[in-house]
Write a protein that holds these residues in place. Structure first.
Motif, PDB file in Angstrom:
ATOM      1  N   GLN A   1       0.805  -1.091  -0.009  1.00  0.00           N
ATOM      2  CA  GLN A   1       0.066  -0.148  -0.069  1.00  0.00           C
ATOM      3  C   GLN A   1       0.903   1.208   0.061  1.00  0.00           C
ATOM      4  O   GLN A   1       2.022   1.243   0.470  1.00  0.00           O
ATOM      5  CB  GLN A   1      -0.892  -0.032   1.182  1.00  0.00           C
ATOM      6  CG  GLN A   1      -0.097   0.328   2.588  1.00  0.00           C
ATOM      7  CD  GLN A   1      -0.884  -0.284   3.714  1.00  0.00           C
ATOM      8  OE1 GLN A   1      -0.953  -1.475   4.245  1.00  0.00           O
ATOM      9  NE2 GLN A   1      -1.950   0.580   4.098  1.00  0.00           N
TER      10      GLN A   1
ATOM     11  N   MET B   1     -14.706  -0.421   4.721  1.00  0.00           N
ATOM     12  CA  MET B   1     -13.506  -1.805   4.545  1.00  0.00           C
ATOM     13  C   MET B   1     -14.302  -3.045   4.503  1.00  0.00           C
ATOM     14  O   MET B   1     -13.963  -3.852   3.745  1.00  0.00           O
ATOM     15  CB  MET B   1     -12.606  -1.545   5.537  1.00  0.00           C
ATOM     16  CG  MET B   1     -11.315  -2.494   5.392  1.00  0.00           C
ATOM     17  SD  MET B   1     -10.382  -1.847   3.901  1.00  0.00           S
ATOM     18  CE  MET B   1      -9.079  -3.161   3.895  1.00  0.00           C
TER      19      MET B   1
ATOM     20  N   VAL C   1      -6.473  -3.891  10.371  1.00  0.00           N
ATOM     21  CA  VAL C   1      -6.439  -3.127   9.013  1.00  0.00           C
ATOM     22  C   VAL C   1      -7.937  -2.738   8.666  1.00  0.00           C
ATOM     23  O   VAL C   1      -8.261  -1.905   7.998  1.00  0.00           O
ATOM     24  CB  VAL C   1      -5.852  -4.148   8.108  1.00  0.00           C
ATOM     25  CG1 VAL C   1      -5.829  -3.541   6.612  1.00  0.00           C
ATOM     26  CG2 VAL C   1      -4.575  -4.617   8.513  1.00  0.00           C
TER      27      VAL C   1
ATOM     28  N   VAL D   1      -1.404  -3.236   5.342  1.00  0.00           N
ATOM     29  CA  VAL D   1      -1.853  -4.424   4.925  1.00  0.00           C
ATOM     30  C   VAL D   1      -1.133  -5.445   4.553  1.00  0.00           C
ATOM     31  O   VAL D   1      -0.026  -5.044   3.942  1.00  0.00           O
ATOM     32  CB  VAL D   1      -2.916  -4.050   3.436  1.00  0.00           C
ATOM     33  CG1 VAL D   1      -3.491  -5.257   3.051  1.00  0.00           C
ATOM     34  CG2 VAL D   1      -3.984  -3.096   3.811  1.00  0.00           C
TER      35      VAL D   1
ATOM     36  N   TYR E   1      -8.821  -1.550   0.392  1.00  0.00           N
ATOM     37  CA  TYR E   1      -8.394  -0.663   1.336  1.00  0.00           C
ATOM     38  C   TYR E   1      -8.129   0.734   0.368  1.00  0.00           C
ATOM     39  O   TYR E   1      -8.810   1.733   0.968  1.00  0.00           O
ATOM     40  CB  TYR E   1      -6.885  -1.186   1.605  1.00  0.00           C
ATOM     41  CG  TYR E   1      -6.033   0.042   2.396  1.00  0.00           C
ATOM     42  CD1 TYR E   1      -6.267   0.099   3.786  1.00  0.00           C
ATOM     43  CD2 TYR E   1      -5.228   0.807   1.671  1.00  0.00           C
ATOM     44  CE1 TYR E   1      -5.616   1.127   4.404  1.00  0.00           C
ATOM     45  CE2 TYR E   1      -4.595   1.770   2.163  1.00  0.00           C
ATOM     46  CZ  TYR E   1      -4.768   2.332   3.753  1.00  0.00           C
ATOM     47  OH  TYR E   1      -3.974   3.219   4.344  1.00  0.00           O
TER      48      TYR E   1
END
Length: 585
Positions: A150, A426, A442, A450, A464
């Motif tokens: 990410q 999410m 997360v 992540v 995400y």
């Protein structure tokens, strides 16, 4: 609310006399092209033109190629230009062009244009304006690394230290522009306070040295100045006495602690000697089962377990003695340090007392001159000290006010509301993308990392990215920027999961935001309602037949940029000439 739309991209290579125009006239755009047809080159240059360092590099690509991006921001048209380290921005409404070869200057231009006030920690423990990549991170997923990690769409992000958490907080609205403006003001005020305190220390130190070298001022031509110096000396005496009392108290405490440690060490050593004696006796004794006390006649077991218990006790005591001796040495060092400070204060107090006890004697012209010179020097130092103290008070007030503004943004209930919204999105997006296993942190916090294995990783990162995107839209500064997704088919997605990801991207991209989606080919049962751009020829994203059109369309803009560069170089030459003249004088 801030609304950005990409309108047109020109890529031009003067070396190969080839160019490519990409019209982006829709809110939904699909780029279709297999490997090496240039789809990633196109999407990378959308951000590269705006000052982002994209990942991946092709040896076939002209490093001096020109990229020109037309875009619309809040209804106003602009055109950005980049060639190597030359950046330009034109306001198409009034044709005003700004040109720079400084990335720092371009960063400031982009920050002002997009009202981007994120401040990030540098490796020198200060704050600095975030560069353009940190503005576009939430809206771009590239094919090189965004599907395995990410916040990794751009290169050279390590220019700042510990930037991920501040970026997450900024994007999701936990800490918006106002927070970072106030934080930057606080940082500047603190830096000024540090500098002023250093200056004050230098001036006081210089004054102290000058006082030692000048003759004692036996004559006072200015009664007010004489009284002021006496008051200063008395104040210094009181300060030194207070400090001395504090140090004596510390010395008493350290002495008491040292004596206590001495007693504990002595008792522990005595106990250890007794245990070692018992252990020696048991070890050398011929009796294995029991020992009869000669005094009271009680039977005591003397087997192997008893010896082990004694050995454990001895080991424990040795460890305790070692720790007590370490504490004792530390206490001795602290006590020595305190006595050193007490002796230094005694010497300073003696110097002050000698000054106060100076007696007037026979007056000479030299005494008068020396006294007057001393007074002039002292007055000059006093003015500097007073000026610095006034500045210190002003900066302390500024720092306090900025700190108060910063605290207004750190509201627990606001953070909770944002995290709850992110968590809801999410959970929903993970379900839609068929991701089962993901850590709870997360799911609950956008600043968590992540970490998933296998083909679930790209889908987890997509969930995400879009959860952050939706949170930014609802809770942040409402930046309606283009969402650019490059090659979602990563890490062995099967046909069903790939179709799931593509449908998710189309469905969950907010209607207010432009979508540019790049894929290798069109999966079956995937429909796309929007503009489609097909790239078909490998290694020929630029076309020779479009070069003349590019030159014609960009001629005026390029000419204005060249004029701006010439003016910039001329200004730099004048600056160098003036600097050289100053040095020669």
């Amino acid at each position: 609310m801030s609304r950005l739309r990409f309108k047109k991209l020109w890529l031009v290579s003067e070396a190969t006399r080839a160019a490519r125009k990409i019209e982006l006239h829709s809110d939904r755009i699909l780029l279709v092209g297999r490997n090496h047809t240039g789809k990633s080159t196109v999407v990378k240059h959308l951000f590269r033109t705006l000052g982002c360092q994209t990942k991946g590099k092709s040896d076939r690509w002209d490093s001096l190629a020109i990229s020109v991006l037309e875009f619309e921001l809040n209804g106003r048209p602009y055109t950005a230009y980049r060639k190597a380290n030359v950046y330009a921005l034109r306001s198409d409404a009034d044709l005003q062009v700004r040109v720079t070869t400084s990335y720092a200057e371009w960063t400031e231009m982009m920050a002002n244009l997009f009202d981007f006030r994120l401040m990030l920690p540098t490796h020198q423990d200060s704050l600095a304006q975030a560069t353009p990549p940190y503005l576009f991170l939430p809206y771009y997923m590239d094919q090189d690394s965004s599907w395995s990690k990410q916040w990794d769409s751009f290169d050279k992000l390590t220019q700042f230290a510990n930037w991920k958490k501040p970026v997450s907080a900024y994007v999701t609205g936990q800490r918006p522009n106002g927070y970072y403006i106030a934080k930057f003001e606080e940082s500047k005020a603190k830096a000024s306070l540090t500098q002023l305190n250093q200056e004050l220390s230098v001036v006081n130190s210089a004054l102290s040295r000058v006082r030692k070298t000048l003759p004692s001022p036996v004559i006072r031509l200015d009664l007010a100045a004489f009284k002021q110096e006496i008051n200063d000396l008395l104040r210094s005496t009181n300060i030194l006495k207070t400090e001395q009392d504090s140090l004596r108290k510390k010395a008493f405490e350290h002495t008491a602690q040292r004596e206590s440690l001495n007693s504990q060490i002595s008792m522990a050593r005595d106990a250890l000697r007794e245990i070692e004696g018992d252990l020696k006796y048991l070890t050398e004794s011929k009796t294995d089962l029991a020992i009869i006390c000669p005094t009271c006649g009680t039977n005591h077991e003397s087997g192997f377990p008893v010896r082990l218990e004694l050995i454990d006790d001895a080991v424990t005591l040795r460890k305790v003695i070692s720790e007590l001796e370490l504490d004792h040495r530390k206490c001795q060092e602290q006590l020595a340090n305190v006595y050193g400070k007490i002796n230094r204060i005694k010497r300073q107090m003696l110097d002050v007392e000698k000054t106060l006890q100076t007696k007037k004697g026979m007056l000479r012209l030299k005494d008068v001159v020396d006294s007057q010179s001393s007074e002039v020097i002292r007055s000059a130092f006093t003015k500097d000290i007073d000026s610095i103290n006034r500045q210190l008070k002003l900066q302390e007030k500024t720092a306090f006010e900025a700190k108060f503004k910063v605290s207004q943004f750190d509201l627990p209930e606001r953070t909770k509301a944002i995290n709850d919204f992110y968590s809801e999105r999410m959970e929903l997006f993970l379900s839609e993308l068929g991701v089962q296993d993901l850590r709870d942190d997360v799911k609950k916090r956008p600043d968590a990392t992540v970490s998933v294995s296998g083909s679930a990783m790209p889908r987890s990162l997509l969930a995400y990215q879009f959860a952050v995107l939706h949170t930014a839209k609802e809770k942040g500064d409402a930046k309606h920027y283009p969402v650019v997704i490059d090659s979602p088919n990563q890490q062995g997605q099967d046909a069903e999961h790939l179709r799931q990801m593509l449908n998710f991207i189309v469905k969950r991209t907010p209607s207010e935001q432009q979508l540019i989606l790049a894929v290798e080919d069109m999966p079956s049962n995937f429909s796309f309602d929007g503009q489609r751009i097909d790239l078909t020829t490998p290694f020929e994203v630029l076309k020779a037949e479009q070069y003349d059109e590019a030159c014609e369309e960009l001629r005026d803009f390029v000419a204005a940029i060249e004029i701006g560069l010439d003016q910039r170089l001329a200004s730099q030459r004048i600056g160098l000439f003036e600097a050289a003249s100053d040095l020669s004088e």
